[in-house]
Write a protein that holds these residues in place. Structure first.
Motif, mmCIF file in Angstrom:
data_model
loop_
_atom_site.group_PDB
_atom_site.id
_atom_site.type_symbol
_atom_site.label_atom_id
_atom_site.label_comp_id
_atom_site.label_asym_id
_atom_site.label_seq_id
_atom_site.Cartn_x
_atom_site.Cartn_y
_atom_site.Cartn_z
ATOM 1 N N ARG A 237 0.830 -1.197 0.000
ATOM 2 C CA ARG A 237 0.000 0.000 0.000
ATOM 3 C C ARG A 237 0.876 1.262 0.000
ATOM 4 N NH1 ARG A 237 -3.081 -3.402 -0.991
ATOM 5 N NH2 ARG A 237 -5.152 -3.855 -0.093
ATOM 6 N N ALA A 238 0.352 2.304 -0.656
ATOM 7 C CA ALA A 238 0.962 3.632 -0.589
ATOM 8 C C ALA A 238 -0.024 4.563 0.097
ATOM 9 C CB ALA A 238 1.296 4.148 -1.981
ATOM 10 N N HIS A 239 0.413 5.190 1.181
ATOM 11 C CA HIS A 239 -0.416 6.131 1.932
ATOM 12 C C HIS A 239 0.061 7.541 1.584
ATOM 13 C CE1 HIS A 239 -2.228 3.097 4.718
ATOM 14 N NE2 HIS A 239 -1.137 2.432 4.364
ATOM 15 N N ILE A 240 -0.787 8.303 0.927
ATOM 16 C CA ILE A 240 -0.447 9.660 0.513
ATOM 17 C C ILE A 240 -1.376 10.621 1.254
ATOM 18 C CG2 ILE A 240 -0.018 11.171 -1.440
ATOM 19 C CD1 ILE A 240 1.514 8.516 -1.590
ATOM 20 N N VAL A 241 -0.790 11.461 2.102
ATOM 21 C CA VAL A 241 -1.569 12.355 2.963
ATOM 22 C C VAL A 241 -1.210 13.798 2.616
ATOM 23 C CG1 VAL A 241 -2.208 12.907 5.338
ATOM 24 C CG2 VAL A 241 -1.474 10.575 4.754
ATOM 25 N N ALA A 242 -2.222 14.625 2.447
ATOM 26 C CA ALA A 242 -1.960 16.009 2.037
ATOM 27 C C ALA A 242 -2.952 16.955 2.685
ATOM 28 C CB ALA A 242 -2.052 16.135 0.513
ATOM 29 N N GLY A 243 -2.471 18.130 3.051
ATOM 30 C CA GLY A 243 -3.358 19.169 3.545
ATOM 31 C C GLY A 243 -4.109 19.798 2.391
ATOM 32 N N LEU A 244 -5.288 20.337 2.689
ATOM 33 C CA LEU A 244 -6.089 20.955 1.633
ATOM 34 C C LEU A 244 -5.514 22.281 1.155
ATOM 35 C CD1 LEU A 244 -9.879 20.318 2.338
ATOM 36 C CD2 LEU A 244 -8.509 19.604 0.376
ATOM 37 N N ARG B 217 -10.157 14.130 6.466
ATOM 38 C CA ARG B 217 -10.088 13.949 7.913
ATOM 39 C C ARG B 217 -9.848 15.293 8.600
ATOM 40 N NH1 ARG B 217 -6.875 8.417 9.264
ATOM 41 N NH2 ARG B 217 -7.723 7.090 7.623
ATOM 42 N N GLU B 218 -10.608 15.522 9.625
ATOM 43 C CA GLU B 218 -10.473 16.755 10.391
ATOM 44 C C GLU B 218 -9.172 16.738 11.180
ATOM 45 O OE1 GLU B 218 -13.706 19.503 12.770
ATOM 46 O OE2 GLU B 218 -13.752 17.330 13.040
ATOM 47 N N VAL B 219 -8.384 17.789 11.059
ATOM 48 C CA VAL B 219 -7.075 17.833 11.715
ATOM 49 C C VAL B 219 -7.213 17.848 13.228
ATOM 50 C CG1 VAL B 219 -4.971 19.197 12.027
ATOM 51 C CG2 VAL B 219 -5.985 18.968 9.749
ATOM 52 N N ARG C 268 -10.149 29.240 5.930
ATOM 53 C CA ARG C 268 -10.300 28.672 7.271
ATOM 54 C C ARG C 268 -10.778 27.228 7.203
ATOM 55 N NH1 ARG C 268 -13.520 32.032 8.961
ATOM 56 N NH2 ARG C 268 -12.186 33.402 10.196
ATOM 57 N N GLU C 269 -11.756 26.976 6.341
ATOM 58 C CA GLU C 269 -12.290 25.620 6.206
ATOM 59 C C GLU C 269 -11.258 24.670 5.623
ATOM 60 O OE1 GLU C 269 -15.153 22.465 6.217
ATOM 61 O OE2 GLU C 269 -14.883 24.319 7.352
ATOM 62 N N ARG C 270 -10.506 25.104 4.631
ATOM 63 C CA ARG C 270 -9.485 24.232 4.033
ATOM 64 C C ARG C 270 -8.451 23.799 5.064
ATOM 65 N NH1 ARG C 270 -10.311 27.593 -0.461
ATOM 66 N NH2 ARG C 270 -8.719 29.081 0.237
ATOM 67 N N ARG C 271 -8.080 24.699 5.942
ATOM 68 C CA ARG C 271 -7.056 24.386 6.929
ATOM 69 C C ARG C 271 -7.528 23.368 7.971
ATOM 70 N NH1 ARG C 271 -2.865 28.390 8.241
ATOM 71 N NH2 ARG C 271 -2.437 29.642 6.392
ATOM 72 N N ARG C 272 -8.809 23.108 8.015
ATOM 73 C CA ARG C 272 -9.343 22.177 9.012
ATOM 74 C C ARG C 272 -9.151 20.712 8.611
ATOM 75 N NH1 ARG C 272 -15.038 22.410 9.343
ATOM 76 N NH2 ARG C 272 -14.762 20.941 11.056
ATOM 77 N N TRP C 273 -8.755 20.444 7.363
ATOM 78 C CA TRP C 273 -8.785 19.078 6.853
ATOM 79 C C TRP C 273 -7.470 18.638 6.229
ATOM 80 C CZ3 TRP C 273 -13.323 16.532 7.804
ATOM 81 C CH2 TRP C 273 -14.422 17.329 8.117
ATOM 82 N N VAL C 274 -7.200 17.344 6.347
ATOM 83 C CA VAL C 274 -6.183 16.700 5.524
ATOM 84 C C VAL C 274 -6.868 15.580 4.742
ATOM 85 C CG1 VAL C 274 -4.258 17.221 7.068
ATOM 86 C CG2 VAL C 274 -5.489 15.047 7.329
ATOM 87 N N ILE C 275 -6.253 15.199 3.631
ATOM 88 C CA ILE C 275 -6.794 14.136 2.793
ATOM 89 C C ILE C 275 -5.863 12.940 2.878
ATOM 90 C CG2 ILE C 275 -7.640 13.534 0.501
ATOM 91 C CD1 ILE C 275 -8.985 16.006 1.879
ATOM 92 N N TRP C 276 -6.414 11.811 3.301
ATOM 93 C CA TRP C 276 -5.633 10.568 3.434
ATOM 94 C C TRP C 276 -6.094 9.616 2.327
ATOM 95 C CZ3 TRP C 276 -3.236 8.905 8.534
ATOM 96 C CH2 TRP C 276 -2.524 7.698 8.402
#
Length: 261
Positions: free
Chosen positions: A191-198, A225-227, A246-254
């Motif tokens: 598996r490759a886990h790629i995590v990025a902030g919005l 996912r909510e940070v 503000r809303e973008r900073r609340r989340w990361v994408i896993w």
């Protein structure tokens, strides 16, 4: 002393309730403690120095601890690493090495490769962080420029590939995918886990997911996912039209990738 970027980030958080997307600064020490839950609760503390880079490589943005790296560190159990079986894990864009070093410390039977661009200052600091946290036995640093034809130094293949906040520049997506495909083991369980902030941008992330499919990889899941909370929701690129900073900073994408059948 805080640098201008840190002052700006701190001010945004205080004045506008903006969640920070990066922590520390070049040369700064960052101490992190991870608490493990279970029958016998334990904690691990690691300290890393944030790298500097040569002037021509400032565009790497390696001189911060990015929110996705912290999020991965907080949620390493969700990498589903085996408790006893020896596997090989490679982190690309490791920077200060926070996730790599924490994984190596928490799972001494796992062979960890912390990799980043071959900038001398960056790689020196990454090596120092590995030594400082006493994980040299099962964590090695391998400098590598994505897209380089020769990936011998990264082999043998990895059972797990990890990358946190590496998708902000769409011009690098093809080279990153080239390297992931070169090292990800051709097994059903790899598996490759790629995590990025919005802060990377929804359309930028969507372009990476399209390119990954084109490279023969399958998206197992993509979850927002909510940070600073437990909120989770399915990925939806259309939210780009309605969310503010503000809303973008609340989340990361896993996202989790695997080889197609």
């Amino acid at each position: 002393m805080m640098d201008p970027e840190e002052i700006l980030s701190s001010s945004l958080g205080s004045l506008y309730d903006y969640a920070p997307i990066a922590h520390s600064h070049q040369g700064g020490l960052f101490t992190y403690t991870h608490s493990f839950q279970g029958t016998h609760s334990t904690s691990l503390t690691i300290t890393v120095s944030t790298p500097d880079t040569q002037t021509e490589h400032w565009s790497l943005h390696a001189s911060s601890i990015w929110v996705s790296a912290l999020y991965v560190a907080d949620h390493i159990s969700e990498l589903n690493l085996p408790e006893k079986e020896t596997v090989r894990l490679i982190e690309f864009g490791a920077g200060a090495g926070l996730p790599s070093i924490l994984i190596a410390k928490a799972y001494p039977h796992i062979r960890v490769v912390a990799s980043d661009f071959p900038d001398p200052l960056l790689i020196r600091t990454l090596n120092e962080n590995v030594t400082r946290n006493d994980v040299s036995r099962n964590c090695v640093v391998v400098p590598h420029a994505w897209g380089t034809a020769d990936t011998t130094e990264l082999l043998p293949p990895a059972d797990v590939v990890l990358a946190a906040d590496t998708l902000w520049n769409p011009e690098l997506h093809a080279t990153l995918l080239h390297t992931i495909c070169a090292v990800l083991a051709r097994t059903r369980t790899a598996r490759a886990h790629i995590v990025a902030g919005l802060h990377s941008g929804r359309y930028t992330l969507e372009s990476f997911f399209r390119a990954a499919r084109g490279a023969g990889l399958v998206l197992v899941e993509v979850v927002e996912r909510e940070v600073q909370g437990d909120g989770r929701r399915e990925w939806d690129v259309r939210r780009a039209e309605s969310e503010d900073e503000r809303e973008r900073r609340r989340w990361v994408i896993w996202s989790v990738l695997k080889w197609g059948d």
